[in-house]
Design an enzyme around this catalytic site. Structure first.
Site, short mmCIF file in Angstrom:
data_model
loop_
_atom_site.label_atom_id
_atom_site.label_comp_id
_atom_site.label_asym_id
_atom_site.label_seq_id
_atom_site.Cartn_x
_atom_site.Cartn_y
_atom_site.Cartn_z
N SER A 55 53.46 0.05 13.12
CA SER A 55 54.88 0.31 13.23
C SER A 55 55.91 0.83 14.10
O SER A 55 55.04 1.57 15.10
CB SER A 55 55.37 1.01 11.78
OG SER A 55 54.94 2.20 11.90
N GLN A 93 57.85 3.39 15.52
CA GLN A 93 58.17 4.65 14.89
C GLN A 93 58.02 5.80 15.84
O GLN A 93 58.37 5.62 17.18
CB GLN A 93 56.73 5.01 14.17
CG GLN A 93 55.52 5.12 15.02
CD GLN A 93 54.21 5.36 14.32
OE1 GLN A 93 53.75 6.34 14.39
NE2 GLN A 93 53.70 4.20 13.75
N HIS A 139 57.60 10.35 16.14
CA HIS A 139 57.38 11.57 15.46
C HIS A 139 58.27 12.86 15.82
O HIS A 139 58.92 13.15 16.99
CB HIS A 139 56.02 11.93 16.01
CG HIS A 139 54.90 11.10 15.66
ND1 HIS A 139 54.48 10.31 14.43
CD2 HIS A 139 54.21 10.05 16.61
CE1 HIS A 139 53.71 9.32 14.80
NE2 HIS A 139 53.39 9.46 16.06
N LYS A 169 54.13 16.07 15.90
CA LYS A 169 53.05 15.17 16.01
C LYS A 169 52.97 14.57 17.55
O LYS A 169 53.09 13.21 17.62
CB LYS A 169 52.94 14.37 14.96
CG LYS A 169 51.53 13.36 14.56
CD LYS A 169 51.89 12.34 13.75
CE LYS A 169 50.58 11.53 13.70
NZ LYS A 169 50.62 10.53 12.52
N GLU A 187 51.12 12.83 20.42
CA GLU A 187 49.99 12.16 20.30
C GLU A 187 49.59 11.59 21.94
O GLU A 187 50.23 11.46 22.80
CB GLU A 187 49.83 11.22 19.36
CG GLU A 187 50.68 10.25 19.50
CD GLU A 187 50.69 9.05 18.16
OE1 GLU A 187 50.75 7.91 18.43
OE2 GLU A 187 50.90 9.44 17.32
N HIS A 205 57.83 3.94 19.67
CA HIS A 205 56.57 3.43 20.32
C HIS A 205 55.71 2.47 19.16
O HIS A 205 56.09 2.76 17.92
CB HIS A 205 55.40 4.57 20.68
CG HIS A 205 54.99 5.43 19.73
ND1 HIS A 205 55.92 6.55 19.34
CD2 HIS A 205 53.86 5.45 18.89
CE1 HIS A 205 55.10 7.24 18.38
NE2 HIS A 205 54.16 6.51 18.01
N ARG A 243 59.47 5.79 10.68
CA ARG A 243 59.54 4.42 10.71
C ARG A 243 60.87 3.84 10.64
O ARG A 243 61.59 4.23 10.04
CB ARG A 243 58.42 3.78 9.80
CG ARG A 243 56.94 4.33 9.85
CD ARG A 243 56.05 3.69 9.01
NE ARG A 243 54.64 4.29 8.90
CZ ARG A 243 54.31 5.42 8.12
NH1 ARG A 243 55.33 5.83 7.55
NH2 ARG A 243 53.18 5.73 8.27
N LYS A 299 56.07 -0.16 4.85
CA LYS A 299 56.22 1.18 4.46
C LYS A 299 57.61 1.71 4.62
O LYS A 299 58.57 0.90 5.02
CB LYS A 299 55.34 2.18 5.36
CG LYS A 299 53.94 1.84 5.08
CD LYS A 299 52.98 2.82 6.00
CE LYS A 299 51.55 2.47 6.00
NZ LYS A 299 50.72 3.27 6.62
#
Length: 374
Positions: free
Chosen positions: A63, A65, A67, A90, A92, A230, A249, A255
């Site tokens: 997706s 999305q 964070h 989050k 990453e 991203h 998202r 979702k």
């Protein structure tokens, strides 16, 4: 101290999610200072590791999305705990194992103007008034103005009705397929068609035109901070992140979508993201150090019959074996390891890896700069 071998062994790196809590967390939580290190316990507590470690095999795009940062994560968790299940941020990092494609961050203002000039379907969705706001904006108007118009047009796109998106993506697909008969489509146009095939009538297909198409070679990494859009498109990667499940998202997913939150939280920074190539620690090990305390990743590729050491550090580590066979050695003995094995290494533990044939492993641990600064 002895390395803890997981009770279950994974024989495939496909969608592997590695976390000590999946195995024998009582063994760790009963001895937190020995297992995690007192500095880690003092900073993050003893209920979990400060990082999550995964291997992602992306056959279908994930997706679009972002964070949330720490402040927003706390607010989202408080207001919607059934959706945002923790209050942590989050950040990453994705480290390519194979050729890896992603969408990350916004294209520049000039590139966006090119999209509006060449993709009439975008103009149809956002309207001429919003399009003209972008076309009439220049860098000389200042960073805040540029970010503002980027926010307006992206929000307008994501807020379009399902009917509008369905109509326009069908037109876009038809036009590109027709034009492909007389010219070579651009890489971004090819990505759009790929995404439309996977997610027909999804606003994420159009959103891809606003984001940078990033192509990583094996051994290159992409670092993603909070509030940056991203999506992973294809390929295999090692992924490490702070311990959180918070994801906002907006497209390319069945979702839950939280478009208003996503559009309000993004930084709207523009330009191509930095690609990390790591720093060599020795002939076989390369370290990737993001600007976050929670984690770092080491990439270790050993030719047949070679060995390398990982010195003891004051925090825990997780090792994942993605290829080959070899031996891991500590002061307490040797263990045979093979593709798919996951190992937890307690704090203050020195280990040695030796390959029986070619051996590929990846280590995640707390960022070494955290220990130097604490």
């Amino acid at each position: 101290m002895e390395i803890q071998l997981p009770k279950q062994r994974h024989r495939s790196v496909q969608r592997l999610r590695c976390s000590v809590k999946n195995y024998d967390w009582d063994w760790v939580s009963n001895n937190p200072n020995d297992m995690l290190g007192h500095k880690v316990v003092q900073k993050w507590g003893s209920s979990d590791l400060p990082f999550l470690f995964k291997v992602q095999s992306v056959a279908k795009a994930l997706s679009i999305q972002a964070h949330p940062d720490k402040e927003l994560a706390k607010a989202l968790h408080k207001s919607m705990p059934n959706i945002y299940k923790d209050d942590n941020y989050k950040p990453e990092m994705a480290l390519a194992i194979t050729h890896f494609h992603a969408l990350c961050g916004f294209i520049t203002l000039e590139e966006l103007k090119g999209v509006l000039d060449n993709v009439p379907e975008i103009v149809q969705v956002v309207g001429t008034e919003v399009s003209n706001q972008v076309l009439n904006t220049t860098k000389e108007d200042g960073e805040d103005k540029v970010k503002s118009v980027m926010r307006v047009i992206f929000t307008q796109l994501l807020s379009a009705s399902k009917e509008m998106i369905s109509t326009v993506t069908t037109k876009l697909k038809s036009r590109l397929q027709t034009e492909s008969q007389v010219r070579q489509l651009t890489e971004k146009e090819q990505v759009v068609l790929q995404l439309e095939k996977q997610y027909p009538d999804d606003v994420g297909v159009m959103s891809a035109l606003f984001l940078n198409h990033v192509k990583l070679e094996p051994g290159e990494a992409l670092c993603l901070g909070a509030n940056e859009p991203h999506a992973y498109i294809s390929g295999d990667c090692i992924e490490c992140m702070a311990t959180s499940d918070n994801v906002v998202r907006a497209g390319l997913t069945p979702k839950h979508r939280d478009i208003s939150t996503l559009c309000s939280m993004l930084t709207y920074e523009q330009g191509f993201p930095e690609i990390l190539r790591g720093v060599s620690l020795n002939p076989y090990v390369t370290r990737y150090t993001p600007p976050f305390d929670e984690f770092e990743v080491d990439r270790c590729h050993l030719p047949g019959g070679e060995s390398t050491e990982f010195p003891a550090v004051p925090g825990p580590s997780i090792f994942v074996v993605t290829f080959g066979k070899g031996t891991v050695s500590t002061s307490n003995g040797d263990h045979v390891i093979t593709q798919g094995d996951v190992l937890f290494t307690p704090a203050y533990t020195e280990i040695s890896l030796t390959s029986a044939s070619e051996l590929h492993t990846y280590r995640a641990g707390v960022n070494s700069t955290f220990f130097r600064g604490s």
